[in-house]
Design an enzyme around this catalytic site. Structure first.
Site, short mmCIF file in Angstrom:
data_model
loop_
_atom_site.label_atom_id
_atom_site.label_comp_id
_atom_site.label_asym_id
_atom_site.label_seq_id
_atom_site.Cartn_x
_atom_site.Cartn_y
_atom_site.Cartn_z
N GLU A 121 0.81 -1.23 0.00
CA GLU A 121 0.00 0.00 0.00
C GLU A 121 0.84 1.28 0.00
O GLU A 121 0.45 2.28 -0.58
CB GLU A 121 -0.94 -0.03 1.21
CG GLU A 121 -2.03 1.00 1.15
CD GLU A 121 -3.20 0.69 2.05
OE1 GLU A 121 -3.54 -0.50 2.21
OE2 GLU A 121 -3.80 1.63 2.58
N ASP A 176 -3.18 -3.19 3.31
CA ASP A 176 -3.87 -3.35 4.60
C ASP A 176 -5.15 -4.15 4.38
O ASP A 176 -5.86 -3.93 3.39
CB ASP A 176 -4.22 -1.98 5.18
CG ASP A 176 -2.98 -1.15 5.47
OD1 ASP A 176 -1.91 -1.76 5.62
OD2 ASP A 176 -3.11 0.08 5.54
N TYR A 191 -2.16 -3.11 13.38
CA TYR A 191 -2.94 -2.27 12.45
C TYR A 191 -3.97 -1.42 13.21
O TYR A 191 -4.79 -1.97 13.95
CB TYR A 191 -3.63 -3.18 11.43
CG TYR A 191 -4.31 -2.42 10.33
CD1 TYR A 191 -3.59 -1.58 9.51
CD2 TYR A 191 -5.69 -2.53 10.13
CE1 TYR A 191 -4.21 -0.87 8.51
CE2 TYR A 191 -6.32 -1.83 9.13
CZ TYR A 191 -5.56 -1.00 8.32
OH TYR A 191 -6.18 -0.29 7.33
#
Lengths: 75, 714
Positions: B9, B114, B324
């Site tokens: 990402e 993600d 995360y």
């Protein structure tokens, strides 16, 4: 189309725009609480306190209605 | 040997993934053609296989209108296109070129973005549009931390295909947001244009409108608020020369007569200690952090806005320090090895003692909250030692996250709430105290879980104390508090508006569009005008129910209950209905909005009452003859007041909403591009606060005479 008597904004009908209508209703609704709190209080005294006393946490639009009503001397 | 193309990402994440996957931990940076710029393309070798990892820069593709019909509504036709074509400010072309080049050479594509709706769309659009892959053949790596073990594990056990429901839900969300945003914005803007011929861009969106409505509703409650008078009793007792506050048993008294009666009946009397009571309060350890609770605590302890917290948390995640952060989970699964993380934390000085204490327990059991998120665990530290290159806010946030993580393994805390009742001529007063009997989890949450202990005075039942002071004090019921970025985010969460990933940015957008201002959020006249007009003429646009329903439909795609096409079709039907109704009232909407915009412009010029004539208002205006900007009194037009003064000509001038401490004139703020704003007194020519140098420079016609002010005030 007409204008709100307090702020001159364009409204479809009536005297007050929505915001000032709510403010006026709140002023009328709270008057009895103020009368109870101070035992004796006239409508004019009440509006004068609301519009003049900077320590009272009254909303600006409610204050504008109070000033307008005092100027008009009407309820 | 097999070749894999790994889609990451962000550049930082790509480097971490490449390093973790390379057996020697030293991935090779592959040379790329010049027109790719400085795109880092990493090559890692693992068990004889070659893995090429390329970063994206967030979304590389976005939705744009698929017709050349001009700026109109309704607009229901769209297509996905490279984001650099949709908006030339996006510097994403080299990234797409890199994916295209390596996508041609390597057919095994793995998405390693993600694992959430956004990540899935980022990966899927690249795999589909740049690499030309059928999504059914694309593999998926799922990880919640960027630690080596998590990355390797997710590579070894990668999903055989992407989560197609998640991809469709992500696509649908983008498309629905685009449809609502573009159509509603055009409808509002064109209503002004068609009604008055003027152009003023008024934007709104699917989540923006209802969020702004919360703020505007609250503003309306505040501005129309009329308080009720009430009184409090202010009293102190004398204890060996020390005056100690006591509270009356009724917090507020509703009439002046009642308040006076209490004062008259107690003044000059002694009090007798009637009772001393205590109550044990047990407080369970807090739940683990999800994004919402982390943003809330970070605001409480450091004053960070939700978006600032999210940014800092993302940096910590990219540095593999925490898991995360865009998670709503408050429940750990058994997959997380807490003993291992705590052992790692013992290597960091600030946490060593606390982590060791927890490790000495026979059972390490974290608390849990109500919310679940199958994609990611709650936010927790990875155990990796803090690096030296972090900024203060990132360090603060890391400390908060670690302390919270330690606290969730703690025992409940036990406090003793104490109350001493004092009888003064039949009136009961209280003195309250607090003692911590067992710190429990508070010890692990330090310095964030502090309790201020208050000791009770050394008195026994029957003791007599002297009342030192008593009076009544006027107070009023208070208007509801304004939202701050944190409470607004909580409200959005409560009302299921937006997602954990988008709420903070929606708040930022509303600030940037000028619909709300200040830390204690205040709907601007423009924000209020938009909501007020829409409430009356097109309430569906700001309907919370509609937004929530759309959100649920997107979730239905995610769970496979509905298809992307069906949900999109339903959304278009709803939007069409809204736009048709809007169109019928377009003229009145346009007139009202334009009037409000004009009012706003007018108000932005007014500084306040003129201290000279006390009747007119000081406004920022321009001379018809010289076109120069100055401050003058509106009494001039009625020939009542001629007060005026020059002000700086450069920069944006606006009322400062405060008066000069030297002369009482309402002040103005000047904002210049790239410089800090400064406040000046418009009466600077006569104000005792003006430095002599400014006056001298002005009289000598020196250029930039008022700039000395600038330095003084900044």
């Amino acid at each position: 189309m007409v204008k709100c008597v307090v702020c001159q904004s364009t409204i479809e009908k009536g005297e007050y725009c929505d915001a000032h209508t709510i403010a006026k209703n709140n002023l009328e609704k709270r008057f009895s609480d103020w009368q109870k709190a101070y035992e004796k209080m006239s409508w004019k005294e009440y509006l004068t306190r609301i519009s003049d006393d900077a320590d009272i946490p009254v909303g600006e639009w409610a204050k504008e209605v109070a000033i307008y009503l005092l100027e008009q001397n009407k309820k | 040997m097999t070749d894999y193309l790994c889609i990451s990402e962000k550049p930082t994440a790509a480097k971490r993934i490449a390093t973790a996957l390379d057996e020697k931990g030293k991935p090779k940076k592959l040379p790329v053609p010049r027109n790719f710029g400085k795109i880092p393309v990493w090559e890692s070798m693992r068990k004889g296989d070659r893995i090429v990892t390329i970063p994206a820069l967030g979304h590389l593709y976005s939705t744009v209108e698929d017709s050349a019909g001009g700026w109109h509504y309704p607009a229901f036709s769209y297509k996905w296109t490279p984001s650099y074509l949709a908006n030339e400010k996006n510097k994403t072309r080299p990234f797409i070129l890199a994916f295209k080049k390596f996508g041609k050479e390597i057919s095994n594509v793995i998405i390693a973005t993600d694992y959430d709706l956004e990540g899935e769309v980022i990966g899927a659009t690249i795999a589909k549009f740049a690499c030309g892959q059928d999504l059914a053949n694309v593999k998926r790596m799922r990880f919640s931390t960027l630690t080596k073990s998590d990355i390797v594990n997710s590579f070894e056990h990668r999903d055989p295909t992407v989560n197609i429901n998640l991809v469709n839900a992500g696509f649908a969300r983008h498309e629905i947001d685009w449809l609502f945003g573009i159509n509603l914005t055009r409808a509002l803007t064109l209503s002004i244009k068609h009604a008055t011929g003027r152009y003023k861009l008024i934007t709104t969106g699917r989540v923006q409108g209802p969020t702004l409505r919360f703020v505007a509703d609250r503003e309306r409650d505040i501005q129309t608020f009329v308080p009720i008078p009430r009184w409090v009793i202010d009293a102190k007792i004398d204890l060996d020369g020390d005056e100690i506050f006591i509270e009356y048993n009724k917090k507020f008294l509703s009439s002046l007569k009642e308040a006076e009666k209490v004062v008259v009946e107690t003044a000059g009397r002694d009090g007798i200690v009637k009772e001393i009571g205590s109550r044990k309060i047990t407080q369970k350890p807090p739940s683990p952090f999800n994004l919402g609770t982390l943003q809330s605590e970070a605001y409480r302890h450091f004053g960070y806005t939700p978006s600032r917290t999210l940014r800092a948390a993302e940096t910590l995640y990219l540095n593999a320090l925490i898991s995360y952060p865009r998670t709503s989970s408050q429940q750990f699964t058994s997959a997380i090895n807490h003993r291992d993380i705590l052992t790692q934390l013992t290597k960091s000085d600030p946490y060593r003692i606390r982590a060791n204490k927890l490790l000495s327990k026979s059972k390490i059991q974290p608390t849990f909250g109500k919310k679940k998120d199958p994609a990611h665990p709650p936010i927790h530290p990875t155990g990796k030692k803090l690096a030296g290159n972090l900024r203060n806010e990132e360090r603060n946030l890391y400390n908060l996250i670690v302390c919270r993580y330690l606290a969730i393994f703690g025992e409940p805390s036990i406090k003793n709430g104490l109350r001493l009742d004092l009888d003064i001529n039949g009136h009961i007063f209280y003195f309250r105290g607090m003692k911590v009997l067992k710190k429990g989890w508070l010890e692990f949450y330090a310095p964030f879980g502090r309790v201020d202990e208050v000791e009770l005075p050394d008195l026994a039942v029957g003791d007599v104390v002297k009342l030192a002071y008593i009076n009544h004090k006027q107070s009023y019921t208070q208007p509801p508090a304004r939202y701050n970025p944190n409470s607004l985010l909580k409200k959005m969460e409560e009302q299921e508006l937006g997602t954990k990933a988008t709420r903070a940015s929606t708040i930022d957008i509303l600030y940037n569009r000028g619909y709300m201002e200040d830390e204690s959020i205040n709907a601007t006249d423009l924000g209020f005008a938009v909501i007020d007009t829409l409430e009356k003429n097109s309430p569906d646009i700001i309907s919370i129910e509609l937004t929530r329903k759309l959100q649920r439909e997107i979730e239905n795609i995610q769970t496979g209950k509905k298809t992307r096409e069906a949900v999109l079709m339903e959304s278009i039907v709803q939007l069409k209905d809204i736009l048709e109704k809007f169109h019928k009232r377009e003229k009145i909407i346009g007139i009202t909005l334009q009037e409000q915009v004009q009012n706003l412009k007018q108000r932005q010029r007014i500084l306040g009452k003129c201290p000279k004539c006390k009747q007119g208002e000081l406004i920022i205006t321009r001379s018809i003859r010289t076109k120069k900007r100055f401050v003058g009194c509106t009494g001039f037009y009625k020939k009542q007041c001629d007060w005026s003064a020059p002000i700086p000509q450069k920069g944006y001038a606006a009322p400062a909403k405060k008066n000069c401490k030297h002369c009482g004139f309402p002040m103005l703020t000047i904002r210049r591009k790239g410089k800090r704003p400064f406040t000046i007194c418009p009466n600077w020519l006569n104000c005792p606060g003006t430095p002599d140098e400014v006056i001298d420079n002005y009289r000598n016609n020196k250029a930039g005479a008022l700039d000395v002010f600038v330095e003084e005030e900044t």
